[in-house]
Design an enzyme around this catalytic site. Sequence first.
Site, PDB file in Angstrom:
ATOM      1  N   ASN A  29      17.975  25.754  -0.503  1.00 30.81           N
ATOM      2  CA  ASN A  29      18.885  25.650   0.646  1.00 30.81           C
ATOM      3  C   ASN A  29      20.344  25.596   0.185  1.00 30.81           C
ATOM      4  OD1 ASN A  29      19.493  25.105   3.503  1.00 30.81           O
ATOM      5  ND2 ASN A  29      20.129  23.109   2.726  1.00 30.81           N
TER       6      ASN A  29
ATOM      7  N   LYS B  99      30.544  17.532   2.063  1.00 31.46           N
ATOM      8  CA  LYS B  99      30.015  17.141   0.754  1.00 31.46           C
ATOM      9  C   LYS B  99      28.490  17.148   0.733  1.00 31.46           C
ATOM     10  CE  LYS B  99      33.822  14.761  -1.388  1.00 31.46           C
ATOM     11  NZ  LYS B  99      34.834  14.541  -0.364  1.00 31.46           N
ATOM     12  N   SER B 100      27.885  17.417   1.885  1.00 33.11           N
ATOM     13  CA  SER B 100      26.430  17.357   1.986  1.00 33.11           C
ATOM     14  C   SER B 100      25.754  18.469   1.194  1.00 33.11           C
ATOM     15  CB  SER B 100      26.028  17.460   3.454  1.00 33.11           C
ATOM     16  OG  SER B 100      24.666  17.766   3.557  1.00 33.11           O
ATOM     17  N   CYS B 101      24.551  18.168   0.657  1.00 37.41           N
ATOM     18  CA  CYS B 101      23.768  19.183  -0.044  1.00 37.41           C
ATOM     19  C   CYS B 101      22.757  19.827   0.892  1.00 37.41           C
ATOM     20  CB  CYS B 101      22.986  18.566  -1.192  1.00 37.41           C
ATOM     21  SG  CYS B 101      24.016  18.070  -2.551  1.00 37.41           S
ATOM     22  N   ILE B 102      22.623  19.287   2.085  1.00 42.81           N
ATOM     23  CA  ILE B 102      21.583  19.788   2.986  1.00 42.81           C
ATOM     24  C   ILE B 102      22.217  20.419   4.231  1.00 42.81           C
ATOM     25  CG2 ILE B 102      19.371  19.290   4.063  1.00 42.81           C
ATOM     26  CD1 ILE B 102      19.595  16.510   2.625  1.00 42.81           C
TER      27      ILE B 102
END
Lengths: 158, 102
Positions: A29, B99-102
């Site tokens: 993702n 900054k989120s990875c998802i």
Amino acid sequence: MGDTKVKKMLFILSKATIENAYAAFVMANGARMEGIESEIFFTFFGLEAIQKKKLEHLHVATVGNPAMHMPTMLGGLPGVEAFATKMMKKEMEKLDMPPVGEFLEILSDSGCKLWGCKLAVDMFHLKEEDLIDELDGIITIGDFYNRADQEGTHLLFI
Amino acid sequence: MKKVIAQTEINVNEEGYMTEFSQWTKEICECLAEEQGICMTEKHWEVIDYIHEKHNGNEALSIRGIKKSGVINIKEFYSLFPGGPLKKSTLIAGIPKPKSCI
């Protein structure tokens, strides 16, 4: 922005513990979110992550996992693995990490291709209807290598 | 860093993200989009509005959030902002890169 030399990420997921499945999902993702192509090839136990009946029941490994900081014998007691899994899922939910089924939907919608390994599907006597609807097909490892069709393609075994 | 766009001077960081949201205007937004190869349509503006709403509410942006937004689905999101939809849409919206990875 967009200076990376990585253009395509191919993942082989061979295990079905939560930590391994999520590692593949987050990386696949994350690639799509950076504009990098990504695909996942599910083989051997990794197939559990795309079986409709099993995908929401993946566990974290409490035995043979030194990072759990738990004596191996304790990790093998009844209920310990289920408890550790519940705790981990709770922490993941706090970070807004989707459950396995929803994560697969997100990946598919994001353009990440999802493949089942033909050899493993045959070995576990699985049928196409046992696997998620988002699956792009059941292919051989040779077919998967042929997906590495451009410069900057990387292949990762998990 | 200073940058001149739409005949206006704006402050940006090294990745091109605006550092002062008060400087953001729709004209600047259109020019930033053009630099990313995006021609703003009504649907793009709806997404920008959604992003501002979340940003003002101090809510983190994520792909999962987009899925639940009711404004746009993930497939459309990727086709409207090709090549990294969350990082491009936030850049155009004049807010920091998530900054989120998802």
